[in-house]
Motif scaffolding. Structure first.
Motif, PDB file in Angstrom:
ATOM      1  N   ALA A 264       0.868  -1.344   0.092  1.00 21.13           N
ATOM      2  CA  ALA A 264      -0.126  -0.021   0.084  1.00 21.13           C
ATOM      3  C   ALA A 264       0.826   1.130   0.036  1.00 21.13           C
ATOM      4  N   LEU A 265       2.014   1.445   0.612  1.00 26.14           N
ATOM      5  CA  LEU A 265       2.773   2.403   1.012  1.00 26.14           C
ATOM      6  C   LEU A 265       3.471   2.692  -0.208  1.00 26.14           C
ATOM      7  N   ILE A 266       3.997   1.462  -1.182  1.00 27.83           N
ATOM      8  CA  ILE A 266       4.722   1.616  -2.345  1.00 27.83           C
ATOM      9  C   ILE A 266       3.617   2.332  -3.347  1.00 27.83           C
ATOM     10  N   ALA A 267       2.340   1.759  -3.384  1.00 26.53           N
ATOM     11  CA  ALA A 267       1.515   2.235  -4.309  1.00 26.53           C
ATOM     12  C   ALA A 267       1.178   3.716  -4.079  1.00 26.53           C
ATOM     13  N   ALA A 268       1.161   4.159  -2.854  1.00 26.16           N
ATOM     14  CA  ALA A 268       0.994   5.649  -2.563  1.00 26.16           C
ATOM     15  C   ALA A 268       1.949   6.393  -3.068  1.00 26.16           C
ATOM     16  N   SER A 269       3.175   6.057  -2.982  1.00 23.93           N
ATOM     17  CA  SER A 269       4.165   6.802  -3.626  1.00 23.93           C
ATOM     18  C   SER A 269       4.176   6.791  -4.894  1.00 23.93           C
ATOM     19  N   LYS A 270       3.523   6.077  -5.893  1.00 23.23           N
ATOM     20  CA  LYS A 270       3.437   6.114  -7.099  1.00 23.23           C
ATOM     21  C   LYS A 270       2.112   6.652  -7.741  1.00 23.23           C
ATOM     22  N   TYR A 271       0.995   6.699  -6.982  1.00 26.53           N
ATOM     23  CA  TYR A 271      -0.290   7.011  -7.440  1.00 26.53           C
ATOM     24  C   TYR A 271      -0.997   8.137  -6.558  1.00 26.53           C
ATOM     25  N   PRO A 272      -0.861   9.299  -6.974  1.00 23.66           N
ATOM     26  CA  PRO A 272      -1.311  10.521  -6.286  1.00 23.66           C
ATOM     27  C   PRO A 272      -3.007  10.474  -6.224  1.00 23.66           C
ATOM     28  N   TRP A 273      -3.530   9.677  -7.175  1.00 22.44           N
ATOM     29  CA  TRP A 273      -5.025   9.445  -7.165  1.00 22.44           C
ATOM     30  C   TRP A 273      -5.654   8.963  -6.077  1.00 22.44           C
ATOM     31  N   LEU A 274      -4.880   8.131  -5.112  1.00 23.27           N
ATOM     32  CA  LEU A 274      -5.227   7.568  -3.976  1.00 23.27           C
ATOM     33  C   LEU A 274      -5.858   8.457  -3.022  1.00 23.27           C
ATOM     34  N   THR A 275      -6.965   8.252  -2.255  1.00 19.97           N
ATOM     35  CA  THR A 275      -7.391   9.262  -1.511  1.00 19.97           C
ATOM     36  C   THR A 275      -6.772   9.050   0.080  1.00 19.97           C
ATOM     37  N   SER A 276      -6.426   7.698   0.370  1.00 21.98           N
ATOM     38  CA  SER A 276      -5.711   7.732   1.856  1.00 21.98           C
ATOM     39  C   SER A 276      -5.624   6.381   1.851  1.00 21.98           C
ATOM     40  N   VAL A 277      -4.486   6.235   2.988  1.00 15.34           N
ATOM     41  CA  VAL A 277      -4.017   4.814   3.231  1.00 15.34           C
ATOM     42  C   VAL A 277      -3.969   4.511   4.695  1.00 15.34           C
ATOM     43  N   VAL A 278      -4.374   3.148   5.117  1.00 11.68           N
ATOM     44  CA  VAL A 278      -4.039   2.725   6.287  1.00 11.68           C
ATOM     45  C   VAL A 278      -3.079   1.606   6.353  1.00 11.68           C
ATOM     46  N   ALA A 279      -1.918   1.870   7.155  1.00 10.21           N
ATOM     47  CA  ALA A 279      -1.084   0.732   7.089  1.00 10.21           C
ATOM     48  C   ALA A 279      -0.986   0.129   8.522  1.00 10.21           C
ATOM     49  N   PHE A 280      -0.924  -1.127   8.528  1.00 16.11           N
ATOM     50  CA  PHE A 280      -0.918  -1.807   9.910  1.00 16.11           C
ATOM     51  C   PHE A 280       0.620  -2.572   9.956  1.00 16.11           C
TER      52      PHE A 280
END
Length: 444
Positions: A264-280
Motif C-alpha cells: 500500500a505504501l509503495i502504491a501511494a508513493s506512485k499514485y497520487p489519485w489514491l485518497t488515503s492509506v491505512v497501514a498496519f
C-alpha cells in the motif's frame, strides 16, 4: 454447570430456588446493546447481588478455525449496589488484570470442553456463579457484519471480491493481505468494512506455492512466489472501478497489513489519485522477495515491481535457513541482520512515502517479532513531516494489530509478539481511530 440457551428461560422463581434468599430480586446480566457490530463497545453489567459479595463471571463463545469452545473467567467483588460493571471493576483474580470492558472477550482461551451444537458465531455467553452455584446467565451477540452486505466476484482479478451494502454510490477500500497470501484478509475485513458504508475490494495478489515442501497452491492464477508482485495492478483495478456507476473512483483508499502495508505504501508513493492509506505493521523499505526460485539464489529478487521493473530492495540475511526452521524462524533477526549487512542499499530500497500528499495512518507495535514495525512506522512518519499523517505506536504490542480488541488474542502472540492483553488493548484503541480516519478521508 454448562452455559446453555435454556438458562435464558429461567425466571426469578427458578433463580431463587438455586440461590440464597438475598437473591430474591433476581441477579441478572444487562448488556448495552445486546447486539452490535463487533468492535463497537459493549457494556456488560451484573446486577442484583449483595454489596461486597464475591462472584465469578465466565464468558464463552465458539471461535477459531476449526471452531472450538473458548472461555475466560474472572472473580470480582460487587460494588456498594451489589453490581459488577466490567468497564470499572478490577478482577480479584482471573484471566486478565485491571478494569477492562472487553477483558472477558479478548482473554478467552480454547478449552477441551465440547462445543454446543446450537452456539452460533458471534454469540458470547455469560454466566455468574456464587459459591459454585449459577445465579445468572445471558448472551450478547457481536455481529461480524450487517446481514444485508452482498458480494460478487471481480472479473479479471482471480479470487477478488467486491463487498458492499445495496444502493448508493460508495467510496472504495482496497484490502491488501500480508505474507500469508490468499483470501483470508478479504474474508476478515470485506464484510466488516462494507458494514461501515464502503465498497470493499478484497484483492488477493499472491497464493503460496512451495511445491512438495508445502500445501497445495490455493489460487492457481496468482503468483506462487512473493517475487515482483505488480504494484500497477491497482491502476487496472481503478480502471475497472471507473466502469461501475455505483463505485466512486474518485475516493479510493488502501487498507493493508504487514506485506500488504508495504504494498500500500509503495502504491501511494506512485499514485497520487489514491485518497488515503491505512497501514498496519508497516515497512519503510521494499524487501527481498521469496519463493522456490530463491532457495539457491538468496538476495537476488525483489518483493515488488512497478511497470515491468523490479523495485530496488533490501536483502534478508539467513532467509533460507529460516525456512528450514519453519515456525521457529526468527523473522525479526532475518530482517534486521539484512538491513545491518547492507547499509549501502537502504536509500534505494526506501519507500518514498513523502511523494504522497494524501492522508496516511500508520499503526504499529514496538514488540513486533516479524520486523521492527514500530521503528519503521516512525521512520515513515518522519519522512512525511508536514504531510497529513496519523501515527499510532503501541510500546507493548506486537505485529497483529488489525483486529478490534473484542475477540480472543492469545493465538496472535507466539508468532507476532506482544502479549494478549497489549495486543487486544492496542486493537481496541486503534480500531475506532481507523474507522474515524476512513470516515473523515472518504466520507461514506
Amino acid at each position: 454447570m454448562t452455559i446453555h440457551r435454556r438458562r435464558l428461560l429461567l425466571g426469578v422463581a427458578g433463580l431463587s430456588a438455586l440461590a440464597p434468599a438475598a437473591f430474591a430480586a433476581g441477579p441478572r446480566f444487562v448488556f448495552t446493546p445486546k447486539e452490535t457490530l463487533q468492535g463497537r463497545p459493549v457494556a456488560v453489567r451484573l446486577e442484583g447481588l449483595l454489596a461486597g459479595q464475591t462472584v465469578e463471571i465466565r464468558a464463552e463463545r465458539r471461535f477459531g478455525r476449526p471452531a472450538t469452545r473458548h472461555r475466560a473467567v474472572a472473580v470480582f467483588n460487587t460494588d456498594g449496589r451489589g453490581a459488577v460493571d466490567l468497564a470499572r471493576a478490577v478482577p480479584r483474580s482471573g484471566d486478565y488484570q485491571g478494569a477492562d470492558a472487553a477483558g472477558l472477550f479478548w482473554s478467552m482461551r480454547p478449552t477441551d470442553d465440547p462445543l454446543p451444537g446450537d452456539w452460533k458465531s458471534g454469540e458470547v455467553w455469560f454466566e455468574a456463579r456464587v459459591d459454585g452455584v449459577a445465579v445468572a446467565s445471558g448472551m450478547v451477540r457481536l455481529l461480524g457484519a450487517r446481514p444485508d452486505v452482498v458480494d460478487e466476484a471481480i472479473p479479471g482479478f482471480p479470487s477478488a471480491r467486491l463487498y458492499r451494502l445495496p444502493g448508493g454510490k460508495r467510496p472504495v477500500v482496497v484490502v491488501l493481505h500480508g505474507a500469508d497470501g490468499g483470501t483470508g484478509a478479504s474474508e476478515r475485513y470485506g464484510r466488516k468494512l462494507a458494514s461501515e458504508g464502503y465498497a470493499v475490494v478484497g484483492l488477493p495478489y499472491y497464493s503460496p506455492d512451495w511445491g512438495q515442501y508445502g500445501p497445495p497452491k490455493a489460487i492457481a492464477e496468482l503468483p506462487g512466489s512473493f517475487i515482483d508482485i505488480r504494484i500497477d495492478q491497482l491502476a487496472e483495478l481503478r480502471a475497472w472501478i471507473m466502469t461501475k456507476p455505483d463505485l466512486d473512483a474518485g475516493r479510493i483508499a488502501l487498507f493493508g497489513g504487514s506485506k500488504g502495508a508495504e504494498f500500500a505504501l509503495i502504491a501511494a508513493s506512485k499514485y497520487p489519485w489514491l485518497t488515503s492509506v491505512v497501514a498496519f505493521a508497516p515497512s519503510d523499505l521494499v524487501w527481498e522477495g521469496w519463493g522456490l526460485e530463491t532457495l539457491e539464489a538468496e538476495g537476488t529478487r525483489s518483493s515488488f515491481s512497478f511497470e515491468g521493473k523490479p523495485l530496488p530492495f533490501m536483502p534478508y540475511k539467513g532467509f533460507v535457513e529460516g525456512l528450514m526452521a519453519g515456525p521457529n524462524a526468527d523473522l525479526l533477526k532475518i530482517h534486521e541482520d539484512g538491513r545491518a549487512a547492507h547499509p549501502e542499499r537502504e536509500d534505494a530500497a526506501r519507500i518514498r512515502i513523502e511523494a504522497y500528499k494524501g492522508p496516511v495512518m500508520l499503526v504499529a507495535g514496538d514488540q513486533d517479532r516479524q520486523w521492527k514495525a514500530g521503528t519503521m512506522a516512525r521512520n515513515l512518519a518522519a519522512a512525511r513531516k508536514g504531510l497529513p499523517t496519523e501515527l499510532l505506536v503501541y510500546p507493548e504490542a506486537g505485529h497483529d494489530l488489525g483486529g478490534d480488541g473484542w475477540v480472543p488474542t492469545i493465538g496472535e502472540v507466539a508468532r507476532g509478539g506482544g502479549t494478549a492483553a497489549a495486543n487486544a488493548r492496542a486493537q481496541a484503541d486503534a480500531w475506532p481511530r481507523v474507522l474515524a480516519f476512513l470516515k473523515r478521508t472518504l466520507k461514506p
